[in-house]
Scaffold this motif. Structure first.
Motif, PDB file in Angstrom:
ATOM      1  N   LEU A 177       0.836  -1.208   0.000  1.00 62.96           N
ATOM      2  CA  LEU A 177       0.000   0.000   0.000  1.00 62.96           C
ATOM      3  C   LEU A 177       0.870   1.257   0.000  1.00 62.96           C
ATOM      4  O   LEU A 177       0.553   2.246  -0.676  1.00 62.96           O
ATOM      5  N   HIS A 178       1.971   1.208   0.734  1.00 63.85           N
ATOM      6  CA  HIS A 178       2.939   2.303   0.772  1.00 63.85           C
ATOM      7  C   HIS A 178       3.479   2.571  -0.638  1.00 63.85           C
ATOM      8  O   HIS A 178       3.543   3.714  -1.086  1.00 63.85           O
ATOM      9  N   GLY A 179       3.845   1.506  -1.331  1.00 62.15           N
ATOM     10  CA  GLY A 179       4.331   1.637  -2.702  1.00 62.15           C
ATOM     11  C   GLY A 179       3.257   2.173  -3.647  1.00 62.15           C
ATOM     12  O   GLY A 179       3.541   3.028  -4.496  1.00 62.15           O
ATOM     13  N   LEU A 180       2.031   1.691  -3.482  1.00 68.86           N
ATOM     14  CA  LEU A 180       0.925   2.179  -4.319  1.00 68.86           C
ATOM     15  C   LEU A 180       0.656   3.659  -4.064  1.00 68.86           C
ATOM     16  O   LEU A 180       0.349   4.411  -4.997  1.00 68.86           O
ATOM     17  N   ALA A 181       0.772   4.087  -2.805  1.00 66.07           N
ATOM     18  CA  ALA A 181       0.589   5.506  -2.488  1.00 66.07           C
ATOM     19  C   ALA A 181       1.659   6.351  -3.181  1.00 66.07           C
ATOM     20  O   ALA A 181       1.360   7.427  -3.719  1.00 66.07           O
ATOM     21  N   ALA A 182       2.894   5.862  -3.201  1.00 63.74           N
ATOM     22  CA  ALA A 182       3.972   6.592  -3.884  1.00 63.74           C
ATOM     23  C   ALA A 182       3.696   6.686  -5.386  1.00 63.74           C
ATOM     24  O   ALA A 182       3.915   7.736  -6.008  1.00 63.74           O
ATOM     25  N   ILE A 183       3.187   5.598  -5.969  1.00 67.92           N
ATOM     26  CA  ILE A 183       2.851   5.598  -7.400  1.00 67.92           C
ATOM     27  C   ILE A 183       1.689   6.555  -7.673  1.00 67.92           C
ATOM     28  O   ILE A 183       1.688   7.277  -8.670  1.00 67.92           O
ATOM     29  N   LYS A 184       0.695   6.578  -6.765  1.00 69.57           N
ATOM     30  CA  LYS A 184      -0.422   7.523  -6.891  1.00 69.57           C
ATOM     31  C   LYS A 184       0.099   8.958  -6.898  1.00 69.57           C
ATOM     32  O   LYS A 184      -0.307   9.785  -7.715  1.00 69.57           O
ATOM     33  N   HIS A 185       1.021   9.268  -5.975  1.00 68.59           N
ATOM     34  CA  HIS A 185       1.589  10.615  -5.939  1.00 68.59           C
ATOM     35  C   HIS A 185       2.328  10.929  -7.235  1.00 68.59           C
ATOM     36  O   HIS A 185       2.283  12.057  -7.718  1.00 68.59           O
ATOM     37  N   HIS A 186       2.977   9.942  -7.803  1.00 68.80           N
ATOM     38  CA  HIS A 186       3.767  10.146  -9.021  1.00 68.80           C
ATOM     39  C   HIS A 186       2.873  10.315 -10.253  1.00 68.80           C
ATOM     40  O   HIS A 186       3.069  11.241 -11.035  1.00 68.80           O
ATOM     41  N   LEU A 187       1.901   9.411 -10.408  1.00 74.49           N
ATOM     42  CA  LEU A 187       1.099   9.395 -11.636  1.00 74.49           C
ATOM     43  C   LEU A 187      -0.120  10.316 -11.594  1.00 74.49           C
ATOM     44  O   LEU A 187      -0.478  10.906 -12.612  1.00 74.49           O
ATOM     45  N   ILE A 188      -0.752  10.427 -10.446  1.00 76.77           N
ATOM     46  CA  ILE A 188      -1.976  11.220 -10.366  1.00 76.77           C
ATOM     47  C   ILE A 188      -1.683  12.636  -9.867  1.00 76.77           C
ATOM     48  O   ILE A 188      -2.076  13.617 -10.501  1.00 76.77           O
ATOM     49  N   ASP A 189      -1.004  12.736  -8.734  1.00 74.71           N
ATOM     50  CA  ASP A 189      -0.702  14.064  -8.178  1.00 74.71           C
ATOM     51  C   ASP A 189       0.443  14.755  -8.919  1.00 74.71           C
ATOM     52  O   ASP A 189       0.594  15.964  -8.834  1.00 74.71           O
ATOM     53  N   ARG A 190       1.262  13.959  -9.585  1.00 70.97           N
ATOM     54  CA  ARG A 190       2.430  14.454 -10.326  1.00 70.97           C
ATOM     55  C   ARG A 190       3.354  15.304  -9.447  1.00 70.97           C
ATOM     56  O   ARG A 190       3.832  16.365  -9.843  1.00 70.97           O
ATOM     57  N   ASP A 191       3.576  14.786  -8.213  1.00 67.46           N
ATOM     58  CA  ASP A 191       4.489  15.501  -7.322  1.00 67.46           C
ATOM     59  C   ASP A 191       5.787  14.711  -7.160  1.00 67.46           C
ATOM     60  O   ASP A 191       5.985  13.687  -7.810  1.00 67.46           O
ATOM     61  N   ASP A 192       6.667  15.204  -6.306  1.00 69.10           N
ATOM     62  CA  ASP A 192       8.008  14.622  -6.167  1.00 69.10           C
ATOM     63  C   ASP A 192       8.125  13.552  -5.078  1.00 69.10           C
ATOM     64  O   ASP A 192       9.241  13.170  -4.719  1.00 69.10           O
ATOM     65  N   THR A 193       7.008  13.056  -4.562  1.00 70.18           N
ATOM     66  CA  THR A 193       7.069  12.070  -3.479  1.00 70.18           C
ATOM     67  C   THR A 193       7.952  10.885  -3.853  1.00 70.18           C
ATOM     68  O   THR A 193       8.895  10.549  -3.127  1.00 70.18           O
ATOM     69  N   LEU A 194       7.680  10.235  -4.956  1.00 73.75           N
ATOM     70  CA  LEU A 194       8.471   9.076  -5.382  1.00 73.75           C
ATOM     71  C   LEU A 194       9.859   9.501  -5.837  1.00 73.75           C
ATOM     72  O   LEU A 194      10.851   8.856  -5.491  1.00 73.75           O
ATOM     73  N   ARG A 195       9.928  10.598  -6.568  1.00 77.53           N
ATOM     74  CA  ARG A 195      11.238  11.074  -7.050  1.00 77.53           C
ATOM     75  C   ARG A 195      12.199  11.356  -5.896  1.00 77.53           C
ATOM     76  O   ARG A 195      13.396  11.135  -6.011  1.00 77.53           O
ATOM     77  N   ARG A 196      11.669  11.851  -4.763  1.00 82.71           N
ATOM     78  CA  ARG A 196      12.550  12.135  -3.616  1.00 82.71           C
ATOM     79  C   ARG A 196      13.199  10.862  -3.103  1.00 82.71           C
ATOM     80  O   ARG A 196      14.346  10.886  -2.675  1.00 82.71           O
ATOM     81  N   MET A 197      12.467   9.731  -3.136  1.00 81.10           N
ATOM     82  CA  MET A 197      13.045   8.478  -2.640  1.00 81.10           C
ATOM     83  C   MET A 197      13.877   7.782  -3.719  1.00 81.10           C
ATOM     84  O   MET A 197      14.578   6.820  -3.445  1.00 81.10           O
ATOM     85  N   LEU A 198      13.819   8.273  -4.934  1.00 81.41           N
ATOM     86  CA  LEU A 198      14.686   7.774  -6.003  1.00 81.41           C
ATOM     87  C   LEU A 198      15.910   8.675  -6.178  1.00 81.41           C
ATOM     88  O   LEU A 198      16.831   8.337  -6.918  1.00 81.41           O
ATOM     89  N   GLY A 199      15.896   9.828  -5.509  1.00 79.32           N
ATOM     90  CA  GLY A 199      17.019  10.767  -5.627  1.00 79.32           C
ATOM     91  C   GLY A 199      16.986  11.560  -6.911  1.00 79.32           C
ATOM     92  O   GLY A 199      18.001  12.111  -7.328  1.00 79.32           O
ATOM     93  N   THR A 200      15.808  11.634  -7.548  1.00 77.10           N
ATOM     94  CA  THR A 200      15.701  12.323  -8.841  1.00 77.10           C
ATOM     95  C   THR A 200      14.678  13.440  -8.801  1.00 77.10           C
ATOM     96  O   THR A 200      14.154  13.825  -9.841  1.00 77.10           O
ATOM     97  N   ASP A 201      14.391  13.998  -7.627  1.00 80.62           N
ATOM     98  CA  ASP A 201      13.369  15.046  -7.538  1.00 80.62           C
ATOM     99  C   ASP A 201      13.788  16.285  -8.305  1.00 80.62           C
ATOM    100  O   ASP A 201      14.959  16.529  -8.532  1.00 80.62           O
ATOM    101  N   ARG A 202      12.794  17.026  -8.713  1.00 79.74           N
ATOM    102  CA  ARG A 202      13.032  18.226  -9.529  1.00 79.74           C
ATOM    103  C   ARG A 202      13.507  19.388  -8.683  1.00 79.74           C
ATOM    104  O   ARG A 202      14.086  20.330  -9.188  1.00 79.74           O
ATOM    105  N   ARG A 203      13.245  19.325  -7.404  1.00 77.33           N
ATOM    106  CA  ARG A 203      13.667  20.411  -6.508  1.00 77.33           C
ATOM    107  C   ARG A 203      15.105  20.140  -6.049  1.00 77.33           C
ATOM    108  O   ARG A 203      15.409  19.043  -5.603  1.00 77.33           O
ATOM    109  N   HIS A 204      15.930  21.109  -6.119  1.00 79.49           N
ATOM    110  CA  HIS A 204      17.338  20.909  -5.734  1.00 79.49           C
ATOM    111  C   HIS A 204      17.726  21.862  -4.610  1.00 79.49           C
ATOM    112  O   HIS A 204      18.685  22.615  -4.712  1.00 79.49           O
ATOM    113  N   HIS A 205      16.956  21.830  -3.529  1.00 76.19           N
ATOM    114  CA  HIS A 205      17.197  22.711  -2.377  1.00 76.19           C
ATOM    115  C   HIS A 205      18.217  22.109  -1.464  1.00 76.19           C
ATOM    116  O   HIS A 205      18.286  20.987  -1.221  1.00 76.19           O
TER     117      HIS A 205
END
Length: 186
Positions: free
Chosen positions: A158-186
């Motif tokens: 369910l945790h993984g599905l929530a991350a995919i939901k954030h990635h595909l539906i919300d189009r935010d950096d939730t999954l990207r942050r845990m992959l180290g590829t987020d668009r924000r470079h703060h």
């Protein structure tokens, strides 16, 4: 990428530990599910449990490191688009995941050491029994281990599905942050 977490990003160590734990949890679950049906005459009858126990002990050590690391390098703050419900649900889910991982590992250890024997970790070192011989402990620990690991795998999925939901539906950096590829470079 830096090693430590920042207020906005996960560091390399947190990301690495996260994925090592994820692979180990699902790998141990699959191995455990498969090995319980092995017969005494199967070539893997002794090898599979030895591998399962060894990886479980190493995972315990990694999880201890992970706990220490959370205090040394706190997790980044939630993304601004996350609702209060999502933030609270994520915190509760993470806490429950930690508890389930530790209960699964301790119960697995108790199954293996109920007869007073130690656990050999890939013949590198031994982890002794702390309980000695306790009649019936392996049965109780076995039930706890069985249900805890199922709960762990369901919640982790369910945790993984929530991350995919954030990635595909919300189009935010939730999954990207845990992959180290987020668009924000703060």
């Amino acid at each position: 990428m830096q090693v430590r977490n920042t207020a906005n990003r996960f560091g390399a160590l947190s990301i690495g530990i996260h994925w090592v734990v994820a692979v180990a949890v699902f790998g141990l679950f699959g191995l455990g599910y498969w090995m319980v049906d092995l017969s005494y005459y199967d070539d893997w009858y002794r090898t599979a449990p030895d591998i399962h126990r060894s990886i479980g002990i190493l995972l315990f050590m990694v999880m201890l490191l992970r706990l220490v690391w959370r205090f040394v390098s706190p997790v980044p703050r939630p993304l601004p688009n996350h609702t209060r419900f999502e933030v609270v649900a994520a915190r509760v889910a993470h806490l429950v995941l930690y508890v389930l991982v530790f209960v699964a590992m301790v119960s697995g250890y108790l199954i293996s050491t109920a007869d007073g024997s130690s656990i050999s970790v890939f013949d590198w070192f031994e982890v002794p029994s702390v309980t000695g011989q306790i009649k019936g402990m392996e049965d109780t620990a076995g039930l706890v281990h069985y249900w805890t690991t199922w709960a762990l795998v369901v919640l982790a999925s369910l945790h993984g599905l929530a991350a995919i939901k954030h990635h595909l539906i919300d189009r935010d950096d939730t999954l990207r942050r845990m992959l180290g590829t987020d668009r924000r470079h703060h």
